[in-house]
Design a protein around this motif. Structure first.
Motif, mmCIF file in Angstrom:
data_model
loop_
_atom_site.group_PDB
_atom_site.id
_atom_site.type_symbol
_atom_site.label_atom_id
_atom_site.label_comp_id
_atom_site.label_asym_id
_atom_site.label_seq_id
_atom_site.Cartn_x
_atom_site.Cartn_y
_atom_site.Cartn_z
ATOM 1 N N ALA A 9 0.837 -1.209 0.000
ATOM 2 C CA ALA A 9 0.000 0.000 0.000
ATOM 3 C C ALA A 9 0.869 1.256 0.000
ATOM 4 O O ALA A 9 0.628 2.192 -0.779
ATOM 5 C CB ALA A 9 -0.943 -0.001 1.198
ATOM 6 N N LEU A 10 1.885 1.275 0.834
ATOM 7 C CA LEU A 10 2.798 2.419 0.858
ATOM 8 C C LEU A 10 3.535 2.530 -0.472
ATOM 9 O O LEU A 10 3.685 3.626 -1.023
ATOM 10 C CB LEU A 10 3.796 2.277 2.007
ATOM 11 C CG LEU A 10 4.874 3.355 2.092
ATOM 12 C CD1 LEU A 10 4.243 4.725 2.294
ATOM 13 C CD2 LEU A 10 5.856 3.037 3.205
ATOM 14 N N LEU A 11 3.964 1.423 -0.998
ATOM 15 C CA LEU A 11 4.662 1.389 -2.284
ATOM 16 C C LEU A 11 3.809 2.020 -3.376
ATOM 17 O O LEU A 11 4.281 2.853 -4.159
ATOM 18 C CB LEU A 11 4.985 -0.069 -2.630
ATOM 19 C CG LEU A 11 5.607 -0.380 -3.969
ATOM 20 C CD1 LEU A 11 7.011 0.169 -4.036
ATOM 21 C CD2 LEU A 11 5.610 -1.882 -4.177
ATOM 22 N N LEU A 50 13.323 13.019 -3.519
ATOM 23 C CA LEU A 50 13.763 12.481 -2.229
ATOM 24 C C LEU A 50 14.231 11.028 -2.325
ATOM 25 O O LEU A 50 14.702 10.457 -1.341
ATOM 26 C CB LEU A 50 12.641 12.601 -1.191
ATOM 27 C CG LEU A 50 12.251 14.023 -0.789
ATOM 28 C CD1 LEU A 50 11.030 14.004 0.112
ATOM 29 C CD2 LEU A 50 13.424 14.730 -0.116
ATOM 30 N N GLY A 51 14.072 10.421 -3.479
ATOM 31 C CA GLY A 51 14.512 9.035 -3.668
ATOM 32 C C GLY A 51 13.654 8.026 -2.931
ATOM 33 O O GLY A 51 14.135 6.958 -2.545
ATOM 34 N N LEU A 52 12.371 8.341 -2.748
ATOM 35 C CA LEU A 52 11.481 7.447 -2.003
ATOM 36 C C LEU A 52 10.958 6.288 -2.836
ATOM 37 O O LEU A 52 10.341 5.374 -2.306
ATOM 38 C CB LEU A 52 10.302 8.247 -1.426
ATOM 39 C CG LEU A 52 10.684 9.345 -0.438
ATOM 40 C CD1 LEU A 52 9.445 10.128 -0.015
ATOM 41 C CD2 LEU A 52 11.395 8.757 0.771
ATOM 42 N N VAL A 53 11.192 6.337 -4.145
ATOM 43 C CA VAL A 53 10.760 5.270 -5.044
ATOM 44 C C VAL A 53 12.006 4.593 -5.601
ATOM 45 O O VAL A 53 12.826 5.220 -6.263
ATOM 46 C CB VAL A 53 9.889 5.844 -6.191
ATOM 47 C CG1 VAL A 53 9.575 4.774 -7.213
ATOM 48 C CG2 VAL A 53 8.619 6.450 -5.637
ATOM 49 N N ARG A 54 12.128 3.300 -5.282
ATOM 50 C CA ARG A 54 13.295 2.528 -5.736
ATOM 51 C C ARG A 54 12.819 1.192 -6.327
ATOM 52 O O ARG A 54 11.864 0.603 -5.843
ATOM 53 C CB ARG A 54 14.225 2.255 -4.555
ATOM 54 C CG ARG A 54 14.829 3.522 -3.956
ATOM 55 C CD ARG A 54 15.688 3.237 -2.741
ATOM 56 N NE ARG A 54 15.019 2.560 -1.648
ATOM 57 C CZ ARG A 54 14.196 3.146 -0.776
ATOM 58 N NH1 ARG A 54 13.914 4.411 -0.871
ATOM 59 N NH2 ARG A 54 13.653 2.453 0.201
ATOM 60 N N PRO A 55 13.501 0.705 -7.359
ATOM 61 C CA PRO A 55 13.113 -0.584 -7.959
ATOM 62 C C PRO A 55 13.116 -1.732 -6.949
ATOM 63 O O PRO A 55 12.317 -2.659 -7.071
ATOM 64 C CB PRO A 55 14.173 -0.804 -9.046
ATOM 65 C CG PRO A 55 14.668 0.556 -9.370
ATOM 66 C CD PRO A 55 14.594 1.344 -8.088
ATOM 67 N N SER A 56 13.977 -1.683 -5.959
ATOM 68 C CA SER A 56 14.053 -2.780 -4.981
ATOM 69 C C SER A 56 12.738 -2.954 -4.220
ATOM 70 O O SER A 56 12.424 -4.050 -3.770
ATOM 71 C CB SER A 56 15.205 -2.543 -4.003
ATOM 72 O OG SER A 56 14.989 -1.359 -3.252
ATOM 73 N N GLN A 57 11.958 -1.884 -4.087
ATOM 74 C CA GLN A 57 10.671 -1.992 -3.396
ATOM 75 C C GLN A 57 9.740 -2.929 -4.169
ATOM 76 O O GLN A 57 9.071 -3.780 -3.575
ATOM 77 C CB GLN A 57 10.029 -0.610 -3.257
ATOM 78 C CG GLN A 57 10.813 0.348 -2.395
ATOM 79 C CD GLN A 57 10.385 1.785 -2.629
ATOM 80 O OE1 GLN A 57 10.147 2.205 -3.761
ATOM 81 N NE2 GLN A 57 10.299 2.540 -1.550
ATOM 82 N N THR A 61 8.296 -6.876 -3.149
ATOM 83 C CA THR A 61 6.870 -7.210 -3.203
ATOM 84 C C THR A 61 6.630 -8.360 -4.169
ATOM 85 O O THR A 61 5.903 -9.306 -3.863
ATOM 86 C CB THR A 61 6.051 -5.967 -3.619
ATOM 87 O OG1 THR A 61 6.268 -4.941 -2.651
ATOM 88 C CG2 THR A 61 4.578 -6.276 -3.719
ATOM 89 N N GLU A 62 7.264 -8.283 -5.329
ATOM 90 C CA GLU A 62 7.084 -9.334 -6.328
ATOM 91 C C GLU A 62 7.618 -10.671 -5.817
ATOM 92 O O GLU A 62 6.991 -11.717 -6.019
ATOM 93 C CB GLU A 62 7.769 -8.942 -7.634
ATOM 94 C CG GLU A 62 7.425 -9.878 -8.759
ATOM 95 C CD GLU A 62 7.750 -9.304 -10.119
ATOM 96 O OE1 GLU A 62 7.001 -9.629 -11.063
ATOM 97 O OE2 GLU A 62 8.735 -8.557 -10.244
ATOM 98 N N ALA A 63 8.726 -10.666 -5.107
ATOM 99 C CA ALA A 63 9.289 -11.913 -4.564
ATOM 100 C C ALA A 63 8.318 -12.552 -3.568
ATOM 101 O O ALA A 63 8.115 -13.774 -3.596
ATOM 102 C CB ALA A 63 10.636 -11.636 -3.897
ATOM 103 N N ARG A 64 7.722 -11.745 -2.697
ATOM 104 C CA ARG A 64 6.742 -12.278 -1.734
ATOM 105 C C ARG A 64 5.562 -12.914 -2.451
ATOM 106 O O ARG A 64 5.091 -13.990 -2.079
ATOM 107 C CB ARG A 64 6.219 -11.157 -0.821
ATOM 108 C CG ARG A 64 7.064 -10.835 0.355
ATOM 109 C CD ARG A 64 6.325 -9.983 1.385
ATOM 110 N NE ARG A 64 5.657 -8.827 0.834
ATOM 111 C CZ ARG A 64 6.197 -7.619 0.707
ATOM 112 N NH1 ARG A 64 7.426 -7.394 1.076
ATOM 113 N NH2 ARG A 64 5.493 -6.621 0.214
ATOM 114 N N LEU A 65 5.068 -12.233 -3.487
ATOM 115 C CA LEU A 65 3.901 -12.737 -4.199
ATOM 116 C C LEU A 65 4.223 -13.958 -5.055
ATOM 117 O O LEU A 65 3.410 -14.871 -5.168
ATOM 118 C CB LEU A 65 3.272 -11.620 -5.023
ATOM 119 C CG LEU A 65 2.617 -10.544 -4.143
ATOM 120 C CD1 LEU A 65 2.346 -9.281 -4.935
ATOM 121 C CD2 LEU A 65 1.355 -11.077 -3.498
ATOM 122 N N LEU A 66 5.401 -13.990 -5.652
ATOM 123 C CA LEU A 66 5.807 -15.185 -6.403
ATOM 124 C C LEU A 66 5.863 -16.400 -5.478
ATOM 125 O O LEU A 66 5.433 -17.497 -5.856
ATOM 126 C CB LEU A 66 7.154 -14.962 -7.082
ATOM 127 C CG LEU A 66 7.135 -14.114 -8.344
ATOM 128 C CD1 LEU A 66 8.548 -13.748 -8.769
ATOM 129 C CD2 LEU A 66 6.394 -14.838 -9.463
#
Length: 159
Positions: A9-11, A50-57, A61-66
């Protein structure tokens, strides 16, 4: 079983305001945008600066869902959480009021759009009070389009 949404949700809230920046920057007349759209984009620019959006986020999430989908082929959620909000002059409302209204109305679809995973919305009847269409969302991991379409076809035949 609960979906492992984690901080999704934050993402999504962090990415949503900056999603349209490239399109807005390419406009010939960005000054013609509505004030709330300009505010949305300004917040997106601050978030990005501010760099609050990063690909690692997204990767986390994708790893958890996979991992979750190792045990499940399909997830079914409502497409929308409520009947549509009453028609109003949205441009006259504040940015926060619009965000809250949108998130309350459609909290289930954004994550799958963000990830680019296959999902389908399937009509499932009419809301008994609002008399608006109801729908279920079918979601699967990458590569599950045939499974989702097959299930959607079966559900449509039985409905």
């Amino acid at each position: 079983m609960e979906l492992p949404y984690g901080d999704a949700a934050l993402l999504m809230l962090l990415r949503w305001p900056s999603a349209g920046l490239a399109d807005a920057d390419a406009l010939a007349n960005p000054e013609l945008l509505q004030q709330r759209t300009k505010r949305h984009l300004a917040i997106g620019r601050v978030i990005r600066r501010l760099g609050l959006v990063r690909p690692s986020q997204v990767d986390r999430t994708e790893a958890r869902l996979l991992e979750f989908f190792e045990d499940f082929d399909v997830v079914i959620t409502p497409t929308l959480a409520a009947p549509p909000p009453k028609a109003r002059q949205w441009s006259g409302r504040g940015w926060v009021a619009n965000v809250v209204s949108s998130v309350r109305y459609a909290p289930f679809t954004g994550l799958w759009n963000l990830l680019g995973w296959p999902a389908a919305s399937l009509p499932m009847g009419i809301h008994p009070e609002a008399h608006t269409p109801l729908a279920a969302q079918l979601i699967g991991p990458p590569g599950s389009e045939a499974t989702l379409l097959g299930l959607a076809a079966q559900l449509e035949l039985s409905n």
